[in-house]
Design a protein around this motif. Structure first.
Motif, mmCIF file in Angstrom:
data_model
loop_
_atom_site.group_PDB
_atom_site.id
_atom_site.type_symbol
_atom_site.label_atom_id
_atom_site.label_comp_id
_atom_site.label_asym_id
_atom_site.label_seq_id
_atom_site.Cartn_x
_atom_site.Cartn_y
_atom_site.Cartn_z
ATOM 1 N N HIS A 1 0.853 -1.199 0.000
ATOM 2 C CA HIS A 1 0.000 0.000 0.000
ATOM 3 C C HIS A 1 0.889 1.250 0.000
ATOM 4 O O HIS A 1 1.935 1.265 0.656
ATOM 5 C CB HIS A 1 -0.892 -0.009 1.247
ATOM 6 C CG HIS A 1 -2.005 0.995 1.196
ATOM 7 N ND1 HIS A 1 -1.805 2.336 1.445
ATOM 8 C CD2 HIS A 1 -3.319 0.852 0.907
ATOM 9 C CE1 HIS A 1 -2.963 2.973 1.311
ATOM 10 N NE2 HIS A 1 -3.895 2.092 0.981
ATOM 11 N N PRO A 2 0.498 2.309 -0.728
ATOM 12 C CA PRO A 2 1.339 3.531 -0.761
ATOM 13 C C PRO A 2 1.650 4.087 0.633
ATOM 14 O O PRO A 2 2.714 4.658 0.843
ATOM 15 C CB PRO A 2 0.496 4.525 -1.568
ATOM 16 C CG PRO A 2 -0.420 3.685 -2.383
ATOM 17 C CD PRO A 2 -0.666 2.415 -1.624
ATOM 18 N N ALA B 1 -12.161 8.117 -3.156
ATOM 19 C CA ALA B 1 -13.357 8.864 -3.569
ATOM 20 C C ALA B 1 -14.086 8.068 -4.643
ATOM 21 O O ALA B 1 -13.475 7.330 -5.410
ATOM 22 C CB ALA B 1 -12.978 10.240 -4.083
ATOM 23 N N GLU B 2 -15.413 8.253 -4.666
ATOM 24 C CA GLU B 2 -16.248 7.434 -5.560
ATOM 25 C C GLU B 2 -15.836 7.600 -7.030
ATOM 26 O O GLU B 2 -15.620 6.616 -7.723
ATOM 27 C CB GLU B 2 -17.706 7.853 -5.374
ATOM 28 C CG GLU B 2 -18.696 6.814 -5.831
ATOM 29 C CD GLU B 2 -20.103 7.221 -5.413
ATOM 30 O OE1 GLU B 2 -20.537 6.801 -4.333
ATOM 31 O OE2 GLU B 2 -20.753 7.984 -6.162
ATOM 32 N N ALA B 3 -15.717 8.828 -7.491
ATOM 33 C CA ALA B 3 -15.393 9.043 -8.903
ATOM 34 C C ALA B 3 -13.889 9.182 -9.130
ATOM 35 O O ALA B 3 -13.339 8.620 -10.073
ATOM 36 C CB ALA B 3 -16.116 10.287 -9.422
ATOM 37 N N ALA B 4 -13.212 9.902 -8.276
ATOM 38 C CA ALA B 4 -11.772 10.163 -8.486
ATOM 39 C C ALA B 4 -10.929 8.924 -8.238
ATOM 40 O O ALA B 4 -9.797 8.836 -8.715
ATOM 41 C CB ALA B 4 -11.308 11.289 -7.569
ATOM 42 N N GLY B 5 -11.453 7.967 -7.475
ATOM 43 C CA GLY B 5 -10.646 6.797 -7.124
ATOM 44 C C GLY B 5 -9.698 7.126 -5.983
ATOM 45 O O GLY B 5 -10.026 7.953 -5.132
ATOM 46 N N ASP B 6 -8.543 6.497 -5.995
ATOM 47 C CA ASP B 6 -7.590 6.688 -4.905
ATOM 48 C C ASP B 6 -6.651 7.858 -5.179
ATOM 49 O O ASP B 6 -6.112 7.987 -6.279
ATOM 50 C CB ASP B 6 -6.750 5.415 -4.711
ATOM 51 C CG ASP B 6 -7.595 4.235 -4.263
ATOM 52 O OD1 ASP B 6 -8.749 4.458 -3.822
ATOM 53 O OD2 ASP B 6 -7.108 3.092 -4.354
ATOM 54 N N LEU B 7 -6.457 8.676 -4.153
ATOM 55 C CA LEU B 7 -5.548 9.825 -4.245
ATOM 56 C C LEU B 7 -4.656 9.789 -3.016
ATOM 57 O O LEU B 7 -5.106 9.377 -1.945
ATOM 58 C CB LEU B 7 -6.336 11.145 -4.221
ATOM 59 C CG LEU B 7 -7.440 11.313 -5.252
ATOM 60 C CD1 LEU B 7 -8.392 12.432 -4.812
ATOM 61 C CD2 LEU B 7 -6.833 11.659 -6.609
ATOM 62 N N MET B 8 -3.399 10.236 -3.145
ATOM 63 C CA MET B 8 -2.591 10.346 -1.929
ATOM 64 C C MET B 8 -1.854 11.678 -1.889
ATOM 65 O O MET B 8 -1.303 12.128 -2.880
ATOM 66 C CB MET B 8 -1.591 9.198 -1.800
ATOM 67 C CG MET B 8 -0.915 9.226 -0.436
ATOM 68 S SD MET B 8 -0.223 7.647 0.073
ATOM 69 C CE MET B 8 1.506 7.944 -0.170
#
Ligand code: HSE
Length: 457
Positions: free
Chosen positions: A279-280, A295-302
């Motif tokens: 995992h990042p 997020a539902e639309a954006a997906g994973d962000l870090m």
């Protein structure tokens, strides 16, 4: 071409962040002014003691002990004094006089955020607080603005640098918690009294702030379930490494649906957790912070970077100052804090996650079936089970877990014992706590040596 009048900036506090903010503002004032379209004039710095040593040398004539008068002369007030009072009163006074306020005061926002945001909204002013969670990391603005059109499902944050430094030393160097804490203190990461960091209070305040933004709902800091890192043992960290995990103190804020009522709510919690090395977040070393957003639309962000430090945090404060100043130039009311979803904060018992449970059991016929039966009785499904011979002399101190009793008291000295490491599928905290209670009470179990949540899988 700057045509707008100069904006008057008042600074409250000249500690490690405040003094850097003042120095950068004085040094880069012209450049910031051109970005804003108005001059930014630092009209004063309110402190308790004008003669005190500062991290950087600043013009003496800027200092005053009269915060009240300074506030009344300002268009924008930057509060970096910390603590609850008089910071709260000064911010309210600033907002009520029409000034925008920039603050990095997470404790104050976590405790009195609703009151302060309402005060800002009433007069059309705005409260900016990028520095309050994650230091230099832009996370408040992305949650408030960039993701305002999306639905955040979960936030997993490493939001306390001191504890990340300690856990990283335990993982990378094999240090004990005590040795790693001593190093963190010697290097200036940990305060003389490290309670707020190692017991998770600091991370819980940041969780309350992030959850409110992400889920557009009030999240009182008292509703954040909190467990610090003081129970984390070198043996747990070592076992985590062998299983492909790393132990991190996580602040987790997520949407939760009550399986019985179907009611949607939020859960916010801070606790040590096992994170897969793939995992990042596992790559966040030393005192660095990171916030992983699903997020539902954006997906994973870090979002990753320095979570503390005078200069680094000053960057977030100055970014807010530029935003506040641009707002003045553009005119119109400030953007009110969005608290429109009114999601309830649900009890942590409703949260579902995976768990790793380590047990010492009597190594005898039928014991495995008994253990499996206890999991099954509580509706908790086992994903993996690993058995090894228990160490002859047990090196691990048995810690009482967040899930209750550590064992029924059998020492194992009279039996041949085995160590079981069980990872479950997703189960509710409530079911898991009941399972651990039954395990601890069963005569076949010498001790429940560790219960860790597995997150981010
Ligand atoms: N004490 C905090 C930390 C820094 O260790 O991350 C300020 O929030």
């Amino acid at each position: 071409m700057i045509e707008y009048r100069n904006l008057k900036i008042a600074l409250l506090g000249a500690g490690s962040v405040g003094s850097r903010v003042a120095a950068l503002l004085l040094e880069h004032g012209d450049e910031l002014a051109s970005r804003v379209g108005a001059g930014l004039e630092l009209v004063g710095i309110a402190v308790r003691d004008v003669e005190a040593e500062r991290d950087v040398t600043l013009p003496k004539e800027l200092f005053t002990t009269d915060a009240e008068s300074l506030i009344l002369s300002a268009d924008i007030v930057i509060e970096l004094m910390g603590g609850i009072e008089p910071a709260r009163s000064y911010i309210l006074k600033s907002l009520n006089s029409g000034a925008d306020v920039v603050t990095g005061n997470k404790a104050l926002l976590a405790l009195h955020g609703t009151e302060l945001f309402e005060a800002a909204e009433q007069v059309g002013a705005q409260l900016f607080y990028e520095a309050a969670a994650g230091g230099a990391i832009p996370i408040i603005r992305p949650l408030r603005d960039s993701l305002a059109g999306d639905r955040v499902q979960r936030i997993l944050g490493i939001v306390n640098g001191t504890t990340n430094f300690i856990l990283d030393r335990m993982d990378v160097d094999g240090d004990t918690l005590e040795d790693a804490l001593a190093t963190a203190t010697a290097l200036g990461y940990a305060e003389a009294d490290p309670t707020a960091d190692i017991e998770g209070f600091d991370a819980a305040q940041k969780a309350a702030i992030l959850a409110r933004l992400a889920f557009h709902s009030a999240v009182p800091v008292e509703a954040v379930s909190r467990e610090g890192i003081t129970g984390v043992t070198a043996a747990q960290v070592e076992r985590a490494r062998r299983s492909g995990y790393v132990v991190k103190l996580l602040a987790i804020c997520e949407r939760v649906v009550d399986p019985v009522t179907g009611e949607e709510g939020i859960a916010a919690r801070v606790h040590p957790a096992l994170v897969s090395r793939l995992h990042p977040l596992a790559a966040v070393h030393g005192a660095k912070n990171a916030v992983f957003v699903e997020a539902e639309a954006a997906g994973d962000l870090m979002f990753y970077g320095a979570g503390a430090g005078g200069l680094e945090t000053a960057s977030a404060v100055l970014g807010d100052l530029v935003s506040a100043a641009r707002r003045h130039v553009a005119g119109g009311p400030g953007v009110a804090e969005s608290l429109t979803a009114h999601l309830p904060v649900l009890d942590i018992g409703k949260v579902q996650t995976r768990y790793q449970i380590t047990l010492e059991v009597v190594d005898a016929t039928g014991v495995l079936a008994t253990i499996a039966g206890i999991f099954s009785d509580h509706g908790v499904s086992v994903e993996t089970l690993e058995q090894s011979a228990a160490p002859a002399a047990r090196p691990e101190t048995v810690q009482p877990t967040a899930f209750g009793a550590a064992g029924h008291g059998a020492t194992g000295a009279d039996h041949i014992t085995a160590t079981l490491v069980i990872v479950t599928h997703r189960a509710s905290e409530k079911s898991l706590a009941a399972t651990v209670g039954s395990l601890a009470a069963n005569p076949a179990v010498s001790s429940v040596t560790s219960v860790m949540r597995v997150e981010g899988a």
